[in-house]
Design an enzyme around this catalytic site. Structure first.
Site, PDB file in Angstrom:
ATOM      1  N   ASN A 262      33.637  72.407  15.773  1.00 31.45           N
ATOM      2  CA  ASN A 262      33.684  71.147  15.042  1.00 31.45           C
ATOM      3  C   ASN A 262      32.886  71.294  13.746  1.00 31.45           C
ATOM      4  O   ASN A 262      31.779  71.826  13.753  1.00 31.45           O
ATOM      5  CB  ASN A 262      33.097  70.027  15.904  1.00 31.45           C
ATOM      6  CG  ASN A 262      33.876  69.839  17.204  1.00 31.45           C
ATOM      7  OD1 ASN A 262      35.100  69.886  17.202  1.00 31.45           O
ATOM      8  ND2 ASN A 262      33.177  69.639  18.308  1.00 31.45           N
TER       9      ASN A 262
ATOM     10  N   GLY B 246      33.238  65.647  14.871  1.00 31.19           N
ATOM     11  CA  GLY B 246      32.425  65.590  16.082  1.00 31.19           C
ATOM     12  C   GLY B 246      31.286  66.585  16.144  1.00 31.19           C
ATOM     13  O   GLY B 246      30.718  66.800  17.211  1.00 31.19           O
TER      14      GLY B 246
ATOM     15  N   HIS C  17      28.584  76.999  15.947  1.00 29.30           N
ATOM     16  CA  HIS C  17      28.809  77.314  17.357  1.00 29.30           C
ATOM     17  C   HIS C  17      30.281  77.180  17.680  1.00 29.30           C
ATOM     18  O   HIS C  17      30.983  76.329  17.129  1.00 29.30           O
ATOM     19  CB  HIS C  17      27.976  76.418  18.284  1.00 29.30           C
ATOM     20  CG  HIS C  17      28.106  74.950  18.018  1.00 29.30           C
ATOM     21  ND1 HIS C  17      27.478  74.309  16.978  1.00 29.30           N
ATOM     22  CD2 HIS C  17      28.813  73.993  18.667  1.00 29.30           C
ATOM     23  CE1 HIS C  17      27.769  73.023  16.995  1.00 29.30           C
ATOM     24  NE2 HIS C  17      28.591  72.800  18.005  1.00 29.30           N
TER      25      HIS C  17
HETATM   26  P1  5GP Z   1      29.093  69.761  18.715  1.00 32.19           P
HETATM   27  O1  5GP Z   1      29.039  68.311  19.145  1.00 32.19           O
HETATM   28  O2  5GP Z   1      28.144  70.007  17.554  1.00 32.19           O
HETATM   29  O3  5GP Z   1      30.457  70.320  18.498  1.00 32.19           O
HETATM   30  O4  5GP Z   1      28.537  70.599  19.950  1.00 32.19           O
HETATM   31  C1  5GP Z   1      27.197  70.613  20.306  1.00 32.19           C
HETATM   32  C2  5GP Z   1      27.140  70.903  21.777  1.00 32.19           C
HETATM   33  O5  5GP Z   1      25.802  71.266  22.102  1.00 32.19           O
HETATM   34  C3  5GP Z   1      27.498  69.713  22.660  1.00 32.19           C
HETATM   35  O6  5GP Z   1      28.607  70.044  23.479  1.00 32.19           O
HETATM   36  C4  5GP Z   1      26.234  69.450  23.464  1.00 32.19           C
HETATM   37  O7  5GP Z   1      26.492  69.075  24.802  1.00 32.19           O
HETATM   38  C5  5GP Z   1      25.511  70.779  23.378  1.00 32.19           C
HETATM   39  N1  5GP Z   1      24.063  70.675  23.430  1.00 32.19           N
HETATM   40  C6  5GP Z   1      23.272  69.793  22.739  1.00 32.19           C
HETATM   41  N2  5GP Z   1      21.980  69.998  23.030  1.00 32.19           N
HETATM   42  C7  5GP Z   1      21.946  71.027  23.923  1.00 32.19           C
HETATM   43  C8  5GP Z   1      20.873  71.700  24.593  1.00 32.19           C
HETATM   44  O8  5GP Z   1      19.690  71.401  24.426  1.00 32.19           O
HETATM   45  N3  5GP Z   1      21.218  72.716  25.436  1.00 32.19           N
HETATM   46  C9  5GP Z   1      22.520  73.082  25.655  1.00 32.19           C
HETATM   47  N4  5GP Z   1      22.747  74.093  26.504  1.00 32.19           N
HETATM   48  N5  5GP Z   1      23.555  72.482  25.022  1.00 32.19           N
HETATM   49  C10 5GP Z   1      23.265  71.461  24.167  1.00 32.19           C
END
Ligand code: 5GP
Ligand code: ZN
Length: 112
Positions: free
Chosen positions: A85, A91, A98
């Site tokens: 994303n 999102g 990542h």
């Molecule tokens: P985005 O929303 O930026 O595409 O994805 C970020 C992801 O990081 C989300 O799916 C969220 O659940 C994950 N995430 C956020 N904080 C942490 C954390 O402290 N540890 C882990 N393992 N995942 C995290």
């Protein structure tokens, strides 16, 4: 980046459930899984998102995809989805590049 959550996870300063690690890449299970298998693959060096990938730092992105290919085979995942994303509307909630790897359930297209 000192205040970046995923920089801290890659450095081992914040605990995570590791899937894979080498000199430049770290992979770990998502804390809020959206599929039976859901892990994230990140470069250890801070890049904000795909929007910050350049010819100078793109080597690690190719390596990330080689890691995804290898790790999914080791986990026995024959079908999976890779998602990144970029920006708020798409999102993105963590501003460190990542790639989500999701597997183990039926997925719809187009994504929501
Ligand atoms: P985005 O929303 O930026 O595409 O994805 C970020 C992801 O990081 C989300 O799916 C969220 O659940 C994950 N995430 C956020 N904080 C942490 C954390 O402290 N540890 C882990 N393992 N995942 C995290
Ligand atoms: Zn970072």
């Amino acid at each position: 980046m000192s205040d970046c959550l995923f920089c801290k996870i890659a450095a081992g300063e914040i605990p995570s459930n590791k899937v894979y690690e080498d000199e430049t890449v770290y992979a770990f299970y998502d804390i809020a899984p959206q599929a039976p298998t859901h892990f994230l693959v990140i470069p250890k060096a801070h890049i904000g998102s795909v929007a910050e990938v350049t010819p100078e730092n793109a080597t690690v992105v190719a390596h990330i995809f080689a890691v995804i290919s290898k790790v999914t085979k080791e986990l026995g995942l024959a079908s999976y989805r890779v998602v990144s994303n970029i920006g708020e509307q798409a999102g993105q909630s963590v501003h460190h590049l990542h790639f989500h790897v999701l597997s183990g359930r039926d997925m719809t297209w187009p994504p929501g």
